[in-house]
Design an enzyme around this catalytic site. Sequence first.
Site, mmCIF file in Angstrom:
data_model
loop_
_atom_site.group_PDB
_atom_site.id
_atom_site.type_symbol
_atom_site.label_atom_id
_atom_site.label_comp_id
_atom_site.label_asym_id
_atom_site.label_seq_id
_atom_site.Cartn_x
_atom_site.Cartn_y
_atom_site.Cartn_z
ATOM 1 N N GLU A 37 0.832 -1.199 0.000
ATOM 2 C CA GLU A 37 0.000 0.000 0.000
ATOM 3 C C GLU A 37 0.870 1.253 0.000
ATOM 4 O OE1 GLU A 37 -4.212 -1.363 1.806
ATOM 5 O OE2 GLU A 37 -2.708 -0.887 3.315
ATOM 6 N N SER B 188 10.992 6.250 15.744
ATOM 7 C CA SER B 188 9.780 5.769 16.413
ATOM 8 C C SER B 188 10.153 5.363 17.833
ATOM 9 C CB SER B 188 9.206 4.575 15.642
ATOM 10 O OG SER B 188 8.609 5.028 14.447
ATOM 11 N N LEU B 189 10.030 6.298 18.763
ATOM 12 C CA LEU B 189 10.484 6.044 20.136
ATOM 13 C C LEU B 189 9.385 5.364 20.964
ATOM 14 C CD1 LEU B 189 12.906 6.427 22.034
ATOM 15 C CD2 LEU B 189 11.915 8.637 22.699
ATOM 16 N N SER C 188 11.633 7.141 8.459
ATOM 17 C CA SER C 188 11.184 6.840 9.818
ATOM 18 C C SER C 188 11.632 5.431 10.197
ATOM 19 C CB SER C 188 9.654 6.934 9.871
ATOM 20 O OG SER C 188 9.182 6.596 11.148
ATOM 21 N N CYS D 233 5.752 -4.280 16.009
ATOM 22 C CA CYS D 233 5.368 -3.339 17.069
ATOM 23 C C CYS D 233 3.939 -3.666 17.488
ATOM 24 C CB CYS D 233 5.482 -1.905 16.578
ATOM 25 S SG CYS D 233 7.205 -1.498 16.142
ATOM 26 N N CYS E 177 -1.524 5.993 9.835
ATOM 27 C CA CYS E 177 -0.329 5.328 10.378
ATOM 28 C C CYS E 177 -0.684 4.009 11.036
ATOM 29 C CB CYS E 177 0.333 6.180 11.453
ATOM 30 S SG CYS E 177 0.848 7.771 10.890
ATOM 31 N N CYS F 14 0.768 -1.901 15.809
ATOM 32 C CA CYS F 14 0.787 -1.637 14.362
ATOM 33 C C CYS F 14 0.236 -2.827 13.590
ATOM 34 C CB CYS F 14 2.212 -1.337 13.911
ATOM 35 S SG CYS F 14 2.356 -1.029 12.149
ATOM 36 N N ASN G 294 -4.132 5.180 16.206
ATOM 37 C CA ASN G 294 -5.228 4.857 15.298
ATOM 38 C C ASN G 294 -5.692 3.461 15.668
ATOM 39 O OD1 ASN G 294 -5.101 7.256 13.685
ATOM 40 N ND2 ASN G 294 -3.179 6.450 12.884
ATOM 41 N N CYS H 170 6.299 -6.364 7.472
ATOM 42 C CA CYS H 170 7.323 -5.769 8.331
ATOM 43 C C CYS H 170 7.706 -6.787 9.394
ATOM 44 C CB CYS H 170 6.787 -4.508 9.004
ATOM 45 S SG CYS H 170 8.035 -3.635 9.983
ATOM 46 N N CYS I 171 3.391 8.697 1.070
ATOM 47 C CA CYS I 171 3.843 7.797 2.124
ATOM 48 C C CYS I 171 4.154 6.445 1.470
ATOM 49 C CB CYS I 171 2.734 7.666 3.175
ATOM 50 S SG CYS I 171 3.168 6.569 4.520
ATOM 51 N N GLY J 117 6.668 -1.530 6.311
ATOM 52 C CA GLY J 117 8.082 -1.918 6.337
ATOM 53 C C GLY J 117 8.953 -1.011 7.171
ATOM 54 N N GLU J 118 10.137 -1.511 7.442
ATOM 55 C CA GLU J 118 11.140 -0.776 8.217
ATOM 56 C C GLU J 118 12.282 -0.440 7.252
ATOM 57 O OE1 GLU J 118 11.961 0.715 11.155
ATOM 58 O OE2 GLU J 118 13.890 0.918 10.154
HETATM 59 N N1 SAH Z 1 8.986 1.039 10.414
HETATM 60 C C1 SAH Z 1 9.131 2.463 10.421
HETATM 61 C C2 SAH Z 1 8.243 3.078 9.380
HETATM 62 C C3 SAH Z 1 6.752 2.970 9.673
HETATM 63 S S1 SAH Z 1 6.287 4.560 10.067
HETATM 64 C C4 SAH Z 1 8.868 3.021 11.806
HETATM 65 O O1 SAH Z 1 8.330 2.290 12.628
HETATM 66 O O2 SAH Z 1 9.239 4.140 12.097
HETATM 67 C C5 SAH Z 1 4.775 4.469 10.693
HETATM 68 C C6 SAH Z 1 4.654 5.296 11.967
HETATM 69 O O3 SAH Z 1 3.331 5.072 12.451
HETATM 70 C C7 SAH Z 1 5.597 4.768 13.049
HETATM 71 O O4 SAH Z 1 6.015 5.779 13.918
HETATM 72 C C8 SAH Z 1 4.684 3.803 13.742
HETATM 73 O O5 SAH Z 1 5.126 3.488 15.029
HETATM 74 C C9 SAH Z 1 3.384 4.555 13.743
HETATM 75 N N2 SAH Z 1 2.231 3.694 13.994
HETATM 76 C C10 SAH Z 1 2.158 2.364 13.843
HETATM 77 N N3 SAH Z 1 0.936 1.922 14.190
HETATM 78 C C11 SAH Z 1 0.216 2.998 14.574
HETATM 79 C C12 SAH Z 1 -1.103 3.181 15.017
HETATM 80 N N4 SAH Z 1 -1.944 2.158 15.139
HETATM 81 N N5 SAH Z 1 -1.510 4.432 15.313
HETATM 82 C C13 SAH Z 1 -0.667 5.488 15.159
HETATM 83 N N6 SAH Z 1 0.582 5.376 14.718
HETATM 84 C C14 SAH Z 1 1.047 4.146 14.435
#
Ligand code: SAH
Length: 373
Positions: free
Chosen positions: A95, A229-230, A206, A129, A348, A132, A305, A125, A118, A174-175
Site C-alpha cells: 500500500e 519511532s520512540l 522513519s 510493534c 499510520c 501496528c 489509530n 514488516c 507515504c 516496512g522498516e
Molecule cells: N517502520 C518504520 C516506518 C513505519 S512509520 C517506523 O516504525 O518508524 C509508521 C509510523 O506510524 C511509526 O512511527 C509507527 O510506530 C506509527 N504507527 C504504527 N501503528 C500505529 C497506530 N496504530 N496508530 C498510530 N501510529 C502508528
Amino acid sequence: MLNHTRLDLAGAELHELEQSLAQLGRPRFHGRQIFQWVHRRGVTDVALMSDLSRELRAALADHFDLRTPSVARREQSTDGTTKFLLRLDDGKQIETVCIPESASGSADPTDADRVTFCLSTQVGCAMRCAFCLTGKMGIDRNLSAGEIVGQVRVLVRELGLGDQRFNIVLMGMGEPLHNYDETMKALRILADEHGMAVSPRRVTLSTVGVLPALERLATEPVMPNLAISLHSTTEAQRDLLVPINRKYGIEELLNVCRKFPLKRRERITFEYVMLKDVNDTPEDARRLVRLLNGIKGKVNLLPLNEAAGIPFERPSDAAVNRFARILSERGVTVSVRRSRGRDIRAACGQLITESSRADAPGRRLAMAMGSVV
Ligand code: SAH
C-alpha cells in the site's frame, strides 16, 4: 514471463544504465535518455521511447525489463487522502498513500499546498510493534529500489501531478533500515536531477532504530530527514511495544541520535504513539523531556489509530494536550499528528494487505503492559 536476473530499467541508477549500455556495445548517452523517459516522463514501455531508434528499443526489450507496479485498488478518503493497493510483478501487494494538505481544505491533490507521498519499503514488516497492523503480517520480502521508486511513478501518473513538487515519508509498510541498500538506492534515483530531482531534504525516513543501519546512515553523503519511532520512555515498556528494543535499547539509540550529524537548524523527529493509560501519563512526558535532553530533536505525538486486533485504545484529546503541554513548557518542540485517511484505513499503522490471525498474543501483551506501567 519476467526474468528476475535481468536489469530492471526502472530500478537502475543512471551510471548503472550507462554501464549496461556499454556492455551491450551501445553509446552511454542513451542511459540519460532512458532515465528521463522512465523517471521524468513516466513511460512504462521501452517501445514508447520515441527518440531511440526502433532497433535500440528492440534490443532494450530483449535484454532488460521495465517494471512498474500496477494499481489493484484505489480508495479516496473524505479528507482527500488516497490509498493505492499496488501489485508487484510477482503478485505481492503493498500500500502507498498520498496525503494532500491545503489551507482551503480542498481534497484535490492537484491544487493542494503540499502533497506528501507515504511509501512502503517492504512487503509486510518484521518489527512487530504491538500497536501496528502492518507488524501483524510479518515480513514477506524487501522491496527493490525500482519498486520503491515505482510507487512514486505510479502516484504522479495516477493523480495527474505533472511537475508539482511533493514530499516523501518512508512511513508506509516496512522498516526502511531493515532494507537499507535498496532504500538508499531508491533515494539516490529519486534525487537524480535527470529524473524526478526529489531533494533528500524533502524526504523523511522513519525508523524504529536498527542501530547498525542507523550508524551507517550517519556516514552517507546525502541524507534524508530522520524520524525515530520512540514510543516509550522506559526500557521495560519499549521492550514490549517495540520488540527490537530488546536488541537495541533506548539508551544506545539515543546515544547514536546525540551524535547524529545534523546541519544547522535540522532536528530529529521523535515519534511517540500515544496509548491510553499505557504511555500517556504526565510522568511519561517528564521522562521523555529528560531523555531528549541534549539532543537536537522535536516530538511528534501520534494518538493511536485504533483497529480491530490492536489491543490498545486512543487517549482522549485532553490527555494528549496535557502531555503536549508538559513537553512544550519544558522547551521541547511538540506537534500532534492529525491522522489522515482513517476512514479508508490509510492512517499510520493501518496498512495491511493480508488478513491476519486473531490476536490472542496481542491481548495477553496488553495485559502485561498494564502491569509494567
Ligand atoms: N517502520 C518504520 C516506518 C513505519 S512509520 C517506523 O516504525 O518508524 C509508521 C509510523 O506510524 C511509526 O512511527 C509507527 O510506530 C506509527 N504507527 C504504527 N501503528 C500505529 C497506530 N496504530 N496508530 C498510530 N501510529 C502508528
